[in-house]
Design an enzyme around this catalytic site. Structure first.
Site, PDB file in Angstrom:
ATOM      1  N   SER A 209       0.799  -1.049   0.072  1.00  0.00           N
ATOM      2  CA  SER A 209       0.134  -0.190  -0.387  1.00  0.00           C
ATOM      3  C   SER A 209       0.756   1.216  -0.153  1.00  0.00           C
ATOM      4  O   SER A 209       2.413   1.223   0.238  1.00  0.00           O
ATOM      5  CB  SER A 209      -0.315   0.180   1.018  1.00  0.00           C
ATOM      6  OG  SER A 209      -1.289   1.174   1.500  1.00  0.00           O
TER       7      SER A 209
ATOM      8  N   TYR B 189      -2.124  -1.071  10.696  1.00  0.00           N
ATOM      9  CA  TYR B 189      -2.370  -1.611   9.346  1.00  0.00           C
ATOM     10  C   TYR B 189      -0.826  -1.338   8.845  1.00  0.00           C
ATOM     11  O   TYR B 189       0.208  -1.914   8.009  1.00  0.00           O
ATOM     12  CB  TYR B 189      -3.432  -0.824   9.038  1.00  0.00           C
ATOM     13  CG  TYR B 189      -3.905  -1.107   6.692  1.00  0.00           C
ATOM     14  CD1 TYR B 189      -4.016  -2.021   6.118  1.00  0.00           C
ATOM     15  CD2 TYR B 189      -2.597  -0.185   6.349  1.00  0.00           C
ATOM     16  CE1 TYR B 189      -3.891  -2.352   5.039  1.00  0.00           C
ATOM     17  CE2 TYR B 189      -2.762  -0.924   4.637  1.00  0.00           C
ATOM     18  CZ  TYR B 189      -3.568  -0.997   4.690  1.00  0.00           C
ATOM     19  OH  TYR B 189      -4.025  -1.633   3.014  1.00  0.00           O
TER      20      TYR B 189
END
Length: 262
Positions: free
Chosen positions: A144, A157
């Site tokens: 990401s 995350y």
């Protein structure tokens, strides 16, 4: 003098994964589903891993070459076993919770790191013996922009994605002598159910309507003011499996709309 690769190799045929087995995690929806469809279209037999049985059955009913594999990635031994014999491994599965650190549930933090960092390690560990034996393999870790940058309220995350970046680079260094590449793909916000849920979480955290979350939070740092589509990410994953990308390893391919250009 080190011999050069013939020029013809740079103009190899389009992606052909006929005879190859690809394992894709989080395959029942979003990016994982798009990757499974793309790799199956290239001729791979796709081992589609997810805990969502209905989603996997719907995927398998849409195209040939997809084998549903129902698995909860918190079962790490089962995850490692599932990767045996895979020629292509796409670590994609992810979960998200948006909370300030002081309010972040420790059990959820542990689960996020288990699914998004420890499970990829176990899957890579399970896949490498076969890849090494045949002298070819492709590991693609769906990271990401948050593997390269941080955002508030996403401690688990961000920590998991930063760890995945390091794991991917280590696999690249170890795999290079064996014909195995390992890379990350780093999208910004993708139009997936995970992001839709995140929009709702961010709206609650920031106390603003959901439509403002997209424009003022999600896309604030992006030069391109739109969400990226799952199929666009899948195409980048597919590229990393081509002959043209055989010299590309240990890197992170950003699909962030200019976010990290700041």
């Amino acid at each position: 003098m080190t011999p050069r690769t013939p020029l013809a190799a740079a103009h190899a045929a389009p992606l052909d994964l006929g005879g190859r087995t690809a394992l894709v995690t989080g395959a029942a929806g979003g990016i994982g589903r798009a990757c499974a469809l793309r790799l199956a279209a290239a001729g791979a037999k796709v081992r589609a891993v997810d805990r969502d049985r209905e989603g996997l059955e719907a995927l398998a009913g849409q195209t040939d070459g997809v084998e549903p594999y129902v698995l909860d990635l918190t079962d790490l031994d089962a995850a490692e076993a599932a990767a045996a014999g895979a020629d292509v491994l796409v670590n994609n599965a992810g979960i998200q919770l948006v909370r300030p650190i002081e309010e972040f549930p420790p059990d959820v933090f542990h689960t996020v790191l288990t699914v998004m960092l420890e499970a990829p390690f176990r899957l890579i560990r399970g896949a490498l013996p076969h890849m090494y034996e045949q002298g070819w393999g492709r590991i693609v870790n769906v990271s990401s922009v948050h593997g390269l940058r941080a955002s508030a309220y996403k401690s688990a995350y961000v920590a998991a994605k930063h760890g995945l970046e390091g794991l991917s680079k280590t696999a690249a260094l170890e795999g290079a002598p064996h014909g195995v590449t390992s890379n990350c793909v780093n999208p910004a916000y993708v139009r997936t159910p995970l992001v839709e849920k995140q929009i709702a979480d961010q709206a609650a955290t920031h106390g603003i309507p959901e439509e403002r979350v997209v424009s003022e939070v999600l896309l604030r740092d992006s030069a391109l003011k739109r969400l990226i589509e799952p199929a666009e990410v899948a195409e980048a994953v597919a590229y990393l499996c081509t002959a043209q990308a055989s010299f590309m390893t240990g890197t992170s391919l950003s699909l962030d709309g200019g976010w990290t250009a700041h």
